[in-house]
Scaffold this motif. Structure first.
Motif, short mmCIF file in Angstrom:
data_model
loop_
_atom_site.label_atom_id
_atom_site.label_comp_id
_atom_site.label_asym_id
_atom_site.label_seq_id
_atom_site.Cartn_x
_atom_site.Cartn_y
_atom_site.Cartn_z
N ILE A 133 0.87 -1.19 0.00
CA ILE A 133 0.00 0.00 0.00
C ILE A 133 0.90 1.24 0.00
O ILE A 133 1.70 1.43 0.93
N PHE A 134 0.78 2.03 -1.06
CA PHE A 134 1.63 3.22 -1.19
C PHE A 134 0.84 4.44 -0.72
O PHE A 134 0.46 5.28 -1.52
N ALA A 135 0.55 4.47 0.57
CA ALA A 135 -0.25 5.57 1.12
C ALA A 135 0.25 5.87 2.53
O ALA A 135 -0.18 5.22 3.49
N PRO A 136 1.18 6.83 2.64
CA PRO A 136 1.69 7.16 3.97
C PRO A 136 0.53 7.49 4.93
O PRO A 136 -0.46 8.07 4.46
N PRO A 137 0.60 7.12 6.19
CA PRO A 137 1.77 6.64 6.91
C PRO A 137 1.96 5.12 6.89
O PRO A 137 2.76 4.61 7.66
N LYS A 138 1.28 4.41 6.00
CA LYS A 138 1.48 2.97 5.92
C LYS A 138 2.90 2.70 5.41
O LYS A 138 3.34 3.31 4.44
N ALA A 139 3.61 1.77 6.08
CA ALA A 139 4.94 1.40 5.59
C ALA A 139 4.77 0.54 4.35
O ALA A 139 3.80 -0.20 4.22
N ILE A 140 5.72 0.64 3.43
CA ILE A 140 5.64 -0.14 2.18
C ILE A 140 6.12 -1.56 2.46
O ILE A 140 7.18 -1.77 3.05
N ARG A 141 5.33 -2.54 2.03
CA ARG A 141 5.66 -3.95 2.25
C ARG A 141 6.63 -4.41 1.17
O ARG A 141 6.26 -5.03 0.18
N GLY A 142 7.88 -4.06 1.36
CA GLY A 142 8.90 -4.46 0.40
C GLY A 142 10.00 -3.42 0.32
O GLY A 142 9.98 -2.42 1.04
N GLY A 143 10.99 -3.70 -0.54
CA GLY A 143 12.13 -2.79 -0.63
C GLY A 143 12.96 -2.87 0.63
O GLY A 143 13.23 -3.96 1.14
N VAL A 144 13.33 -1.70 1.14
CA VAL A 144 14.14 -1.67 2.37
C VAL A 144 13.55 -0.64 3.34
O VAL A 144 14.08 0.47 3.46
N PRO A 145 12.45 -0.96 4.01
CA PRO A 145 11.94 -0.02 5.02
C PRO A 145 12.99 0.19 6.12
O PRO A 145 13.77 -0.72 6.44
N LEU A 146 12.99 1.39 6.63
CA LEU A 146 13.99 1.77 7.63
C LEU A 146 13.35 1.72 9.01
O LEU A 146 12.40 2.47 9.26
N CYS A 147 13.81 0.80 9.84
CA CYS A 147 13.29 0.71 11.21
C CYS A 147 14.13 1.64 12.07
O CYS A 147 15.30 1.36 12.34
N PHE A 148 13.56 2.75 12.49
CA PHE A 148 14.30 3.74 13.26
C PHE A 148 13.29 4.67 13.93
O PHE A 148 12.30 5.02 13.29
N PRO A 149 13.51 5.13 15.14
CA PRO A 149 14.62 4.90 16.07
C PRO A 149 14.43 3.65 16.92
O PRO A 149 15.00 3.56 18.01
N GLN A 150 13.65 2.70 16.39
CA GLN A 150 13.41 1.48 17.16
C GLN A 150 13.27 0.30 16.21
O GLN A 150 12.53 0.37 15.23
N PHE A 151 13.97 -0.78 16.54
CA PHE A 151 13.70 -2.04 15.84
C PHE A 151 12.70 -2.84 16.67
O PHE A 151 12.87 -2.98 17.88
N GLY A 152 11.68 -3.40 16.00
CA GLY A 152 10.69 -4.23 16.70
C GLY A 152 10.09 -3.47 17.86
O GLY A 152 9.70 -2.30 17.72
N MET A 153 10.05 -4.13 19.02
CA MET A 153 9.57 -3.47 20.23
C MET A 153 10.74 -3.13 21.15
O MET A 153 10.57 -2.92 22.35
N MET A 154 11.97 -3.10 20.60
CA MET A 154 13.16 -2.86 21.40
C MET A 154 13.40 -1.36 21.56
O MET A 154 14.29 -0.78 20.93
N GLY A 155 12.57 -0.74 22.38
CA GLY A 155 12.67 0.70 22.61
C GLY A 155 11.39 1.20 23.24
O GLY A 155 10.51 0.40 23.58
N PRO A 156 11.26 2.52 23.38
CA PRO A 156 10.12 3.07 24.13
C PRO A 156 8.83 3.22 23.32
O PRO A 156 7.78 3.55 23.90
#
Ligand code: BG6
Length: 244
Positions: free
Chosen positions: A12-35
């Motif tokens: 789905i190319f409609a922000p704020p949905k993340a794009i399912r593919g390519g190289v999404p950038l997980c920042f400033p948190q990976f997974g649930m490892m952060g606040p």
């Protein structure tokens, strides 16, 4: 011409949905490892600005002033430099702490690699690697197999991995080499059948043709930057054809 990165036909190319593919950038948190209460931070959900552009290289910026995310009130500047050279796709992340206090983050380059057939694909380079298993409440285990193959869902945070990990795709007669710098960890993810069916932006059968290898700052612990300090991480994806 072959696609080397996977993008779902249902992305789905409609922000704020993340794009399912390519190289999404997980920042400033990976997974649930952060606040943050939702996984993978917010960089993948917002627009970056283009600060430099050439035919083979682009530099993108996200200037965050700390105001839009209540769970992450810390300002930073994130630069992403993407370049293509021969059979290489290079991605560099530069994080600058623009706030008055230390900045702590986890991160990942959530790289969706296209494979021809997940049933024959293998991951090389993680033998004897310790990992946190996301399918077992992050319990720590060790990969005993020389090469990792796939016959079910895999969701692992490998800790302090070698900097070179390869995806061997015998059905496609190709090898993709992921070389990383600055990212100690790496995630290996394939959703398999049930999880694929549960994702609205992912085709039911598409788990057969993708595999995520994600250079990360994750299970080994976060990075903390003093005010004004900078951190860099890199990924180099290289493609080779093979007869294997
Ligand atoms: C991986 C995680 O990095 O991303 C998985 O290890 C997760 O647990 C996957 O399912 C996809 O996440 P999302 O938020 O894009 O659906």
């Amino acid at each position: 011409m072959q696609e080397l990165l996977f993008v779902s036909e249902k992305a789905i190319f409609a922000p704020p949905k993340a794009i399912r593919g390519g190289v999404p950038l997980c920042f400033p948190q990976f997974g649930m490892m952060g606040p943050m209460p939702s996984q993978h931070g917010f960089a993948r959900n917002v627009a970056f600005s283009v600060v430099e552009q050439e035919p083979w290289r682009v530099k993108l910026a996200l200037e965050y002033d700390g105001s839009s995310q209540p769970a992450f009130p810390h300002p930073f500047t994130l630069h992403v430099i993407i370049s293509i050279c021969d059979n290489h796709l290079l991605q560099e992340l530069v994080v600058l702490n623009t706030g008055p206090s230390p900045l702590t983050f986890t991160a990942a380059l959530h790289t969706y690699i296209r494979v021809t057939d997940i049933h024959t694909a293998k991951v090389r380079g993680l033998s004897q690697g310790r990992y946190l298993d996301n399918l077992a409440a992050l319990q720590q285990s060790t990969q005993e197999e020389e090469e990792l193959g796939f016959s079910g869902e895999v969701d692992r945070v490998y800790l302090s991995t070698p900097n070179t990990i390869q995806v061997i795709d015998p059905s496609g007669k190709r090898v993709v080499t992921v070389s990383k710098e600055g990212f100690p960890d790496a995630i290996v993810w394939n959703p398999w059948i049930a999880k694929a069916a549960s994702m609205a932006d992912f085709g039911d059968e598409e788990y057969k043709v993708m595999l995520c290898i994600e250079p990360a700052v994750a299970g080994s612990g976060p990075v903390t930057l003093e005010p004004g300090a900078e951190w860099q991480g890199k990924q180099d994806l290289a493609y080779q054809s093979s007869s294997a």
